[in-house]
Every structure is written in C-alpha cells, then in structure tokens.
Design an enzyme around this catalytic site. Structure first.
Site, PDB file in Angstrom:
ATOM      1  N   GLY A   1     -13.535 -10.044   8.873  1.00  0.00           N
ATOM      2  CA  GLY A   1     -14.578  -9.024   8.704  1.00  0.00           C
ATOM      3  C   GLY A   1     -14.758  -8.160   9.940  1.00  0.00           C
TER       4      GLY A   1
ATOM      5  CG  ASN B   1     -15.480  -5.998  -4.624  1.00  0.00           C
ATOM      6  OD1 ASN B   1     -15.483  -5.587  -5.780  1.00  0.00           O
ATOM      7  ND2 ASN B   1     -14.492  -6.705  -4.115  1.00  0.00           N
ATOM      8  CG  PHE B   2     -19.605  -5.964   0.449  1.00  0.00           C
ATOM      9  CD1 PHE B   2     -18.615  -6.822  -0.018  1.00  0.00           C
ATOM     10  CD2 PHE B   2     -19.603  -5.641   1.807  1.00  0.00           C
ATOM     11  CE1 PHE B   2     -17.630  -7.341   0.825  1.00  0.00           C
ATOM     12  CE2 PHE B   2     -18.634  -6.156   2.666  1.00  0.00           C
ATOM     13  CZ  PHE B   2     -17.647  -6.998   2.180  1.00  0.00           C
TER      14      PHE B   2
ATOM     15  N   PRO C   1      -5.526  -1.973   7.071  1.00  0.00           N
ATOM     16  CG  PRO C   1      -5.503   0.316   6.670  1.00  0.00           C
ATOM     17  CD  PRO C   1      -5.625  -1.002   5.976  1.00  0.00           C
TER      18      PRO C   1
ATOM     19  CG  ASN D   1     -12.715   3.806   3.581  1.00  0.00           C
ATOM     20  OD1 ASN D   1     -11.862   4.210   4.359  1.00  0.00           O
ATOM     21  ND2 ASN D   1     -12.598   2.667   2.931  1.00  0.00           N
TER      22      ASN D   1
ATOM     23  NE  ARG E   1      -3.803  -0.218   2.574  1.00  0.00           N
ATOM     24  CZ  ARG E   1      -5.091  -0.575   2.407  1.00  0.00           C
ATOM     25  NH1 ARG E   1      -5.418  -1.828   2.263  1.00  0.00           N
ATOM     26  NH2 ARG E   1      -6.036   0.335   2.401  1.00  0.00           N
TER      27      ARG E   1
ATOM     28  CE1 TYR F   1      -4.506   6.809  -3.160  1.00  0.00           C
ATOM     29  CE2 TYR F   1      -4.816   6.040  -0.905  1.00  0.00           C
ATOM     30  CZ  TYR F   1      -5.244   6.786  -1.988  1.00  0.00           C
ATOM     31  OH  TYR F   1      -6.413   7.517  -1.885  1.00  0.00           O
ATOM     32  CG  ASP F   2      -0.641   4.012   2.565  1.00  0.00           C
ATOM     33  OD1 ASP F   2      -1.486   3.939   1.653  1.00  0.00           O
ATOM     34  OD2 ASP F   2      -0.629   3.237   3.534  1.00  0.00           O
TER      35      ASP F   2
ATOM     36  CB  VAL G   1     -19.227   0.567  -0.861  1.00  0.00           C
ATOM     37  CG1 VAL G   1     -20.650   0.880  -1.290  1.00  0.00           C
ATOM     38  CG2 VAL G   1     -18.998   0.962   0.591  1.00  0.00           C
TER      39      VAL G   1
HETATM   40  P1  NAD Z   1     -11.123   7.601  -8.979  1.00  0.00           P
HETATM   41  O1  NAD Z   1     -10.130   6.548  -9.303  1.00  0.00           O
HETATM   42  O2  NAD Z   1     -12.555   7.376  -9.342  1.00  0.00           O
HETATM   43  O3  NAD Z   1     -10.681   8.997  -9.601  1.00  0.00           O
HETATM   44  C1  NAD Z   1      -9.358   9.357  -9.832  1.00  0.00           C
HETATM   45  C2  NAD Z   1      -9.280  10.002 -11.211  1.00  0.00           C
HETATM   46  O4  NAD Z   1      -7.929  10.407 -11.477  1.00  0.00           O
HETATM   47  C3  NAD Z   1      -9.672   9.040 -12.338  1.00  0.00           C
HETATM   48  O5  NAD Z   1     -10.561   9.684 -13.216  1.00  0.00           O
HETATM   49  C4  NAD Z   1      -8.344   8.715 -13.020  1.00  0.00           C
HETATM   50  O6  NAD Z   1      -8.499   8.364 -14.374  1.00  0.00           O
HETATM   51  C5  NAD Z   1      -7.579  10.007 -12.800  1.00  0.00           C
HETATM   52  N1  NAD Z   1      -6.121   9.865 -12.853  1.00  0.00           N
HETATM   53  C6  NAD Z   1      -5.348   8.923 -12.251  1.00  0.00           C
HETATM   54  N2  NAD Z   1      -4.052   9.129 -12.508  1.00  0.00           N
HETATM   55  C7  NAD Z   1      -3.997  10.245 -13.299  1.00  0.00           C
HETATM   56  C8  NAD Z   1      -2.937  10.964 -13.919  1.00  0.00           C
HETATM   57  N3  NAD Z   1      -1.656  10.577 -13.767  1.00  0.00           N
HETATM   58  N4  NAD Z   1      -3.241  12.047 -14.672  1.00  0.00           N
HETATM   59  C9  NAD Z   1      -4.528  12.440 -14.845  1.00  0.00           C
HETATM   60  N5  NAD Z   1      -5.577  11.783 -14.288  1.00  0.00           N
HETATM   61  C10 NAD Z   1      -5.312  10.706 -13.524  1.00  0.00           C
HETATM   62  O7  NAD Z   1     -10.985   7.874  -7.398  1.00  0.00           O
HETATM   63  P2  NAD Z   1     -11.845   8.811  -6.445  1.00  0.00           P
HETATM   64  O8  NAD Z   1     -12.464   7.941  -5.411  1.00  0.00           O
HETATM   65  O9  NAD Z   1     -12.709   9.735  -7.228  1.00  0.00           O
HETATM   66  O10 NAD Z   1     -10.676   9.621  -5.725  1.00  0.00           O
HETATM   67  C11 NAD Z   1     -10.364  10.971  -6.093  1.00  0.00           C
HETATM   68  C12 NAD Z   1      -9.264  11.482  -5.181  1.00  0.00           C
HETATM   69  O11 NAD Z   1      -9.673  11.430  -3.815  1.00  0.00           O
HETATM   70  C13 NAD Z   1      -7.959  10.676  -5.279  1.00  0.00           C
HETATM   71  O12 NAD Z   1      -6.858  11.558  -5.228  1.00  0.00           O
HETATM   72  C14 NAD Z   1      -7.998   9.808  -4.051  1.00  0.00           C
HETATM   73  O13 NAD Z   1      -6.713   9.464  -3.598  1.00  0.00           O
HETATM   74  C15 NAD Z   1      -8.738  10.696  -3.048  1.00  0.00           C
HETATM   75  N6  NAD Z   1      -9.405   9.879  -2.018  1.00  0.00           N
HETATM   76  C16 NAD Z   1     -10.550   9.201  -2.304  1.00  0.00           C
HETATM   77  C17 NAD Z   1     -11.136   8.406  -1.305  1.00  0.00           C
HETATM   78  C18 NAD Z   1     -12.412   7.638  -1.549  1.00  0.00           C
HETATM   79  O14 NAD Z   1     -12.841   6.902  -0.648  1.00  0.00           O
HETATM   80  N7  NAD Z   1     -13.079   7.753  -2.660  1.00  0.00           N
HETATM   81  C19 NAD Z   1     -10.535   8.308  -0.046  1.00  0.00           C
HETATM   82  C20 NAD Z   1      -9.347   8.995   0.176  1.00  0.00           C
HETATM   83  C21 NAD Z   1      -8.799   9.804  -0.799  1.00  0.00           C
HETATM   84  N1  UDP Z   2     -12.858  -5.750   1.726  1.00  0.00           N
HETATM   85  C1  UDP Z   2     -13.561  -6.927   1.864  1.00  0.00           C
HETATM   86  N2  UDP Z   2     -14.117  -7.483   0.758  1.00  0.00           N
HETATM   87  C2  UDP Z   2     -14.038  -6.919  -0.469  1.00  0.00           C
HETATM   88  C3  UDP Z   2     -13.318  -5.711  -0.624  1.00  0.00           C
HETATM   89  C4  UDP Z   2     -12.737  -5.156   0.504  1.00  0.00           C
HETATM   90  O1  UDP Z   2     -13.690  -7.470   2.975  1.00  0.00           O
HETATM   91  O2  UDP Z   2     -14.583  -7.512  -1.432  1.00  0.00           O
HETATM   92  C5  UDP Z   2     -12.273  -5.131   2.924  1.00  0.00           C
HETATM   93  C6  UDP Z   2     -10.789  -4.755   2.817  1.00  0.00           C
HETATM   94  O3  UDP Z   2      -9.960  -5.840   3.159  1.00  0.00           O
HETATM   95  C7  UDP Z   2     -10.696  -3.612   3.817  1.00  0.00           C
HETATM   96  C8  UDP Z   2     -12.078  -2.941   3.743  1.00  0.00           C
HETATM   97  O4  UDP Z   2     -12.936  -3.913   3.155  1.00  0.00           O
HETATM   98  O5  UDP Z   2     -10.509  -4.119   5.118  1.00  0.00           O
HETATM   99  C9  UDP Z   2     -12.093  -1.685   2.905  1.00  0.00           C
HETATM  100  O6  UDP Z   2     -11.487  -1.960   1.669  1.00  0.00           O
HETATM  101  P1  UDP Z   2     -11.425  -0.938   0.460  1.00  0.00           P
HETATM  102  O7  UDP Z   2     -10.691  -1.621  -0.638  1.00  0.00           O
HETATM  103  O8  UDP Z   2     -12.773  -0.425   0.161  1.00  0.00           O
HETATM  104  O9  UDP Z   2     -10.583   0.324   0.989  1.00  0.00           O
HETATM  105  P2  UDP Z   2      -9.435   0.586   2.060  1.00  0.00           P
HETATM  106  O10 UDP Z   2     -10.128   1.269   3.170  1.00  0.00           O
HETATM  107  O11 UDP Z   2      -8.811  -0.701   2.505  1.00  0.00           O
HETATM  108  O12 UDP Z   2      -8.463   1.434   1.318  1.00  0.00           O
END
Ligand code: NAD
Ligand code: UDP
Length: 324
Positions: free
Chosen positions: A209, A192-193, A276, A176, A144, A147-148, A190
């Site tokens: 879980g 997936n489920f 996590p 999330n 991870r 990303y992190d 979400v």
């Molecule tokens: P998403 O994957 O649906 O959207 C990300 C978008 O960025 C996509 O359209 C993808 O094609 C585009 N993208 C990826 N790499 C790119 C690049 N190099 N150049 C141009 N475009 C690029 O994800 P999301 O859920 O909409 O997340 C949006 C932002 O919010 C992300 O930065 C993500 O890290 C952050 N975020 C989202 C969540 C969440 O739960 N949805 C949680 C934490 C942080």
């Molecule tokens: N998870 C799960 N079943 C699935 C997909 C995810 O049990 O089909 C779990 C995953 O292991 C994590 C949590 O659900 O503990 C949230 O996963 P997600 O990929 O949505 O995001 P995360 O918070 O881990 O970045």
C-alpha cells in the site's frame, strides 16, 4: 451564425464519456455518442436520450463508421486494469484500429480530433513527477502492455496523421480520475475501496500500500479535456491532465474509512505484475497553455463520490470481469 458543432464522443456511455456528453449537450452542441457498452451501460446516458441534440449509436470503433462531424473526442477504450486485461487483444485493437478509423473520419470531415491517452504511457516511471517530455518505462510484454502500448501506438498514429495529412489533433494524457458514474465493479482502487467500505467488507490493499497515485476529480478532468479541444491550434499536446496531489494507496484507504465511517479492516493482497510504484503529473504545460489546474481536493471529491455510491442500486450494475 451558430457556434454549435456536431460532436462525436466515442466511449460516450462510459464514466468520463457520459459526463462529457452531458456538458456538450448542455452547451447546445449536436452530440453523437458511440459506444459498444463493453464496460458501460445504456442507463449511464438514459437521462440524455430525450434531448433533441443527443443521439446514441451502438457501434464498435474497431469497425469503420461513416458520420459527418466537426469534432471527435476519442475516449472509447476499457480503462480499468481488470477491464483492459479481460481481452487484451481486443484492447489493442480498440486503441489502434479504433484510432485509425476515427482519424480517417477526421481526415475526411476535416474534423478536429482529441485522443484520450493516459499516464500509463509512462509505465512504471523512473522520473518523478512525470513531465510530458519523459518517454516512459513500459514493459512491452507484460499484462498491462495491451493498454500502455496500445495508447502509445495511438499517440504515434495521431502524430503521423497530423504530419502526413494535416489532421487537426489534440492529445491528453489522463492520470487516475474518479467520481460519480464510475463503474462500481470496475476493480479500480477508488471504486473498490468505496464499495467495500459501504458494504462493511475488508478493504483490499495490493502489496504494502505504499505505491502512490494522484487522483483527479471527474469534473476537473472533463473541464481540462474541453479546454484542450478548444485551445490554441499551436498546442497539440500531449498534455498531462491530473491532480498533482499524491497519496499512497494506504492513505487513500484510511481516508475512505474516515469519510464513510466504516468499520472495515485493511487486508493485504499480492501486488499485481508491473503495478507502477509511483505516479504524479507535472501539469506545468496545462497551466501555461490551458490555464487549467484541478480545483477539487481528494477529500471533497471522495465525499461526492461516496454520496453517489450510496445513492445507486449497485445490483443494477453488471460485474463484467472479476474485480480482484
Ligand atoms: P470506461 O471504461 O468507463 O469508458 C470507456 C467506454 O468505451 C465504455 O463506455 C466502453 O463500453 C467503451 N468502449 C470500449 N471499447 C470500445 C469499442 N471498441 N468501441 C466502442 N466503444 C468502446 O473508462 P473511462 O474511465 O471513462 O475512460 C475513458 C477514456 O479515458 C479511455 O480511453 C481511457 O483509456 C482514458 N483514461 C481514463 C482514465 C481514468 O482514470 N478514468 C485514466 C487514463 C485514461
Ligand atoms: N489497488 C489496491 N486495491 C484494490 C484495487 C487497486 O490496492 O482493490 C491498487 C493497485 O494495485 C494500484 C492502485 O491501487 O497500485 C491503483 O489501481 P487502479 O486499478 O485504480 O489503477 P492503476 O493506476 O493501477 O491503473
């Protein structure tokens, strides 16, 4: 004088970005959506293409971009674990080189720039719930980490551009988030489920879980992001944005089964590395500085999400990566 701004949304075709673009276009701003469509598709913003104040640019933010804008929402980055681990080096490049390119644009244009950071900066937290002052517990060499650590480095860059060059920054740490417009094959829990339940398939629980997450509905989250961009200049963040309601993954599965009326069974799969064990935002700062807190409980948000999943033609979505 017009209060309309020229606003760039990177990742604007994605799940959160497309809804943000909708909100900004409706407010009358001149919106440029930049996306490379790695985890999204043009159809997500097709309904905006006819609007005179919306423009779509296919571009990868790891390469420089020259635009004149007043504000930048930097959302471009794959967000689902399966997506960001598909090409981890590219994920790191997007976070770091993308941030440098967008901060450079903000500096040149004197634009205000907001970074979409994440609860993942806290890693597998040993402080619960997580306040912004907690420095996290991230494994820098795990699956991870791309990303992190990429998001952590981006926060560092934002602070350094602010300190060195007076760039006007904002940082939000998103927990999330779910809702209509999620990629049905992103592999997130979400999507997936709900997809599995509607197809009458088994619901895949990773581990026992009993790990927890806090789920924020899309519209609440976007409201928080916009308040942060428009909030007081003294408050740069990072600020947690998320719903403090905390659920185990098993509870989520049971709720999805109840709301869909599915006959699906729960099946258990191995827990991915570094998953996590608990996650819940402390949103004291968002309440104080932005007067923001989520208004949509998980049950209501899930109903809307399930309705949306029922309404789409799932075959029109590409599965870019394996989803479990
Ligand atoms: P998403 O994957 O649906 O959207 C990300 C978008 O960025 C996509 O359209 C993808 O094609 C585009 N993208 C990826 N790499 C790119 C690049 N190099 N150049 C141009 N475009 C690029 O994800 P999301 O859920 O909409 O997340 C949006 C932002 O919010 C992300 O930065 C993500 O890290 C952050 N975020 C989202 C969540 C969440 O739960 N949805 C949680 C934490 C942080
Ligand atoms: N998870 C799960 N079943 C699935 C997909 C995810 O049990 O089909 C779990 C995953 O292991 C994590 C949590 O659900 O503990 C949230 O996963 P997600 O990929 O949505 O995001 P995360 O918070 O881990 O970045």
């Amino acid at each position: 004088m017009s209060t309309n701004k020229r606003i760039l949304v990177t990742g604007g075709a994605g799940f959160l970005g497309s809804h943000l673009c909708e909100r900004l276009v409706d407010q009358g701003h001149d919106v440029v959506c930049v996306d490379n469509f790695f985890t999204s598709q043009k159809t997500n913003v097709a309904h905006l293409l006819g609007r005179p104040n919306f423009e779509l640019v296919r571009h990868d933010i790891i390469h420089p971009l020259w635009l004149e804008v007043d504000e930048i929402y930097n959302l471009a980055c794959p967000a689902a674990p399966g997506h960001y681990q598909y090409n981890p080096i590219k994920t790191m490049k997007t976070s770091v080189m993308g941030a440098i390119n967008m901060l450079g644009m903000a500096k040149r244009c004197r634009a205000k720039i907001l970074q979409a950071s994440t609860s993942e900066v806290y890693g597998d937290p040993d402080v619960h719930p997580q306040p912004e002052s907690y420095r996290g517990n991230v494994n820098p060499i795990g699956p991870r980490a791309c990303y992190d650590e990429g998001k952590r480095a981006a926060e560092t860059l934002f602070m350094d551009y602010h300190r060195m060059n007076n760039v006007r920054i904002r940082m939000v740490r998103i927990f999330n988030t779910y809702g209509p417009g999620m990629h049905p094959y992103d592999g997130r829990v979400v999507s997936n489920f709900v997809r599995q339940a509607l197809a009458g398939e088994d619901i895949t629980i990773f581990g026992e879980g009993d790990q927890t997450r806090s789920f924020c509905y899309r519209d609440d989250l976007i409201e928080g992001i916009m308040r942060m961009m428009n909030g007081p200049d003294e408050f740069l963040g990072p600020v947690n944005l998320g719903n403090p309601g905390e659920f185990t993954i098993k509870q989520l599965a049971e709720l999805v089964i109840e709301l869909t009326g599915a006959k699906s069974k729960l099946v258990y799969r191995p827990l991915p590395a570094d998953d996590p064990t608990q996650r819940k935002p402390d949103i004291t700062l968002a309440k104080k500085h932005l007067k923001w807190e989520p208004s949509i409980p998980l049950r209501d948000g899930l109903k809307k999400t399930i309705d949306w999943f029922r309404s789409i033609d799932i075959a029109s979505f590409r599965a870019p990566t394996p989803n479990f």
